[in-house]
Motif scaffolding. Structure first.
Motif, mmCIF file in Angstrom:
data_model
loop_
_atom_site.group_PDB
_atom_site.id
_atom_site.type_symbol
_atom_site.label_atom_id
_atom_site.label_comp_id
_atom_site.label_asym_id
_atom_site.label_seq_id
_atom_site.Cartn_x
_atom_site.Cartn_y
_atom_site.Cartn_z
ATOM 1 N N UNK A 10 0.833 -1.204 0.000
ATOM 2 C CA UNK A 10 0.000 0.000 0.000
ATOM 3 C C UNK A 10 0.870 1.258 0.000
ATOM 4 N N UNK A 11 0.528 2.178 -0.880
ATOM 5 C CA UNK A 11 1.252 3.448 -0.998
ATOM 6 C C UNK A 11 0.264 4.600 -0.834
ATOM 7 N N UNK A 12 0.670 5.631 -0.101
ATOM 8 C CA UNK A 12 -0.161 6.830 0.010
ATOM 9 C C UNK A 12 0.673 8.052 -0.353
ATOM 10 N N UNK A 13 0.052 9.008 -1.028
ATOM 11 C CA UNK A 13 0.727 10.205 -1.525
ATOM 12 C C UNK A 13 0.079 11.433 -0.898
ATOM 13 N N UNK A 14 0.910 12.292 -0.302
ATOM 14 C CA UNK A 14 0.429 13.468 0.431
ATOM 15 C C UNK A 14 1.042 14.742 -0.155
ATOM 16 N N UNK A 15 0.248 15.781 -0.421
ATOM 17 C CA UNK A 15 0.803 17.022 -0.983
ATOM 18 C C UNK A 15 1.861 17.643 -0.071
ATOM 19 N N UNK A 16 2.963 18.079 -0.660
ATOM 20 C CA UNK A 16 4.079 18.602 0.115
ATOM 21 C C UNK A 16 3.838 19.947 0.757
ATOM 22 N N UNK A 17 2.853 20.702 0.251
ATOM 23 C CA UNK A 17 2.600 22.029 0.820
ATOM 24 C C UNK A 17 1.520 21.995 1.900
ATOM 25 N N UNK A 18 1.065 20.783 2.274
ATOM 26 C CA UNK A 18 0.028 20.644 3.299
ATOM 27 C C UNK A 18 0.592 19.860 4.480
ATOM 28 N N UNK A 19 1.470 20.509 5.246
ATOM 29 C CA UNK A 19 2.163 19.801 6.329
ATOM 30 C C UNK A 19 1.222 19.335 7.431
ATOM 31 N N UNK A 20 0.019 19.910 7.513
ATOM 32 C CA UNK A 20 -0.949 19.454 8.511
ATOM 33 C C UNK A 20 -1.386 18.013 8.250
ATOM 34 N N UNK A 21 -1.198 17.544 7.030
ATOM 35 C CA UNK A 21 -1.570 16.170 6.690
ATOM 36 C C UNK A 21 -0.437 15.173 6.931
ATOM 37 N N UNK A 22 0.745 15.644 7.238
ATOM 38 C CA UNK A 22 1.885 14.736 7.399
ATOM 39 C C UNK A 22 1.664 13.704 8.513
ATOM 40 N N UNK A 23 1.165 14.104 9.704
ATOM 41 C CA UNK A 23 0.955 13.097 10.750
ATOM 42 C C UNK A 23 0.007 11.984 10.333
ATOM 43 N N UNK A 24 -1.032 12.327 9.572
ATOM 44 C CA UNK A 24 -1.975 11.301 9.117
ATOM 45 C C UNK A 24 -1.291 10.325 8.172
ATOM 46 N N UNK A 25 -0.427 10.851 7.303
ATOM 47 C CA UNK A 25 0.308 9.975 6.382
ATOM 48 C C UNK A 25 1.271 9.078 7.141
ATOM 49 N N UNK A 26 1.924 9.633 8.154
ATOM 50 C CA UNK A 26 2.868 8.844 8.950
ATOM 51 C C UNK A 26 2.168 7.747 9.750
ATOM 52 N N UNK A 27 0.963 8.027 10.198
ATOM 53 C CA UNK A 27 0.280 7.101 11.094
ATOM 54 C C UNK A 27 -0.750 6.206 10.454
ATOM 55 N N UNK A 28 -0.909 6.273 9.137
ATOM 56 C CA UNK A 28 -1.991 5.532 8.489
ATOM 57 C C UNK A 28 -1.678 4.051 8.284
ATOM 58 N N UNK A 29 -0.425 3.663 8.441
ATOM 59 C CA UNK A 29 -0.080 2.262 8.305
ATOM 60 C C UNK A 29 0.247 1.803 6.898
#
Length: 286
Positions: A10-29
């Motif tokens: 599983x791969x997830x892609x997060x926009x680089x200019x939206x740092x508020x989403x980084x924790x969700x990407x890190x913790x989503x598994x």
């Protein structure tokens, strides 16, 4: 320098200019979490994204392999992305290269990033008809670790629909070339965020075709993708039984649970167990 195959799953892609989403990407598994500097970032926000993306790799609490999707290395933004990565205090494990159309694109990124102590896993994003024609050469680039399919850009370039049937030839060609080179092939995201049944259907067909994982842009898609691509306990047990029977038979064709298991089935069982071993954290295996 040659490159070993990289992670699938599983791969997830997060926009680089939206740092508020980084924790969700890190913790989503997800098996792989990417921060994006390319299509999901508006042109005016790209300088900001390059700076914000540093934090994505700085001691995050995650089990995921972390990576970045740069802009095409043949563009000005791609050159700036590569230059920015040199200044990151913590480096990405994976670099996804978009718009790859030749093995040279992989070589350029490797030449720009590789140092004595750092050589990231390089994945090619295949998303144009020209890339499809060049696949046999692309997948044999010395530093390539895997390929991803980009349906949106491919369909636009080819002038075809984004449904399964119009893209079946491209998908089949991609998994065939990847399998011949011994590297993983990751399928494109499913873009209808609310249609989980449609996602499951597409993921199941992608797995049956030979893809070893699927990417997404929303955490809600991860459980479905993971369920489809991660072997069940029954599948793992069956694979272990086949491998054990083959080893006890000295390589001869064996009968397992009423079914014949010859060399191709044994090889598939070994590959399944190897993929699961690679995806399972060491503390769980111990």
């Amino acid at each position: 320098m040659t490159q070993t195959p990289g992670p699938a799953g599983t791969w997830i892609i997060t926009p680089g200019h939206m740092c508020a989403r980084f924790p969700a990407a890190h913790g989503c598994g997800a098996d792989v979490a990417l921060v994006d500097l390319e299509d999901s970032v508006p042109a005016t926000a790209k300088p900001e994204a390059r700076q914000m993306a540093r934090a994505f790799f700085t001691n995050p609490p995650t089990r995921s392999a972390l990576g970045v999707r740069i802009s095409s290395p043949t563009t000005r933004d791609g050159i700036r992305d590569l230059a920015a990565l040199h200044g990151y205090p913590a480096k990405p494990q994976i670099v996804l290269i978009p718009k790859v159309e030749s093995a040279r694109d992989i070589e350029v990124v490797a030449g720009a990033l590789d140092t004595l102590g750092y050589a990231p896993l390089l994945y090619a994003l295949v998303e144009t008809p020209r890339a499809l024609e060049e696949l046999p050469l692309v997948v044999r680039a010395d530093r390539i670790a895997g390929v991803l399919f980009g349906t949106a850009d491919y369909a636009t370039a080819a002038g075809c629909g984004r449904a399964w049937e119009p893209l079946l030839h491209a998908r089949a060609a991609l998994v065939t070339s990847a399998a011949a080179a011994g590297i993983p092939a990751i399928d494109s995201p499913f873009f209808d965020l609310d249609d989980l049944d449609g996602l499951r259907h597409e993921a199941e067909k992608a797995k049956a075709l030979g893809f070893t994982g699927k990417s997404c842009v929303h955490p809600a898609h991860l459980p479905v993708i993971d369920e489809v691509f991660r072997p069940s306990e029954e599948e793992i047990a069956a694979a272990r039984a086949i491998v054990s029977a083959a080893e006890n038979a000295g390589g001869s064709i064996v009968r397992v649970d009423g079914r014949m298991a010859g060399p191709p089935m044994v090889a598939a069982a070994r590959a399944l167990l190897a993929r699961e071993e690679a995806r399972t954290p060491s503390e769980v295996r111990a």
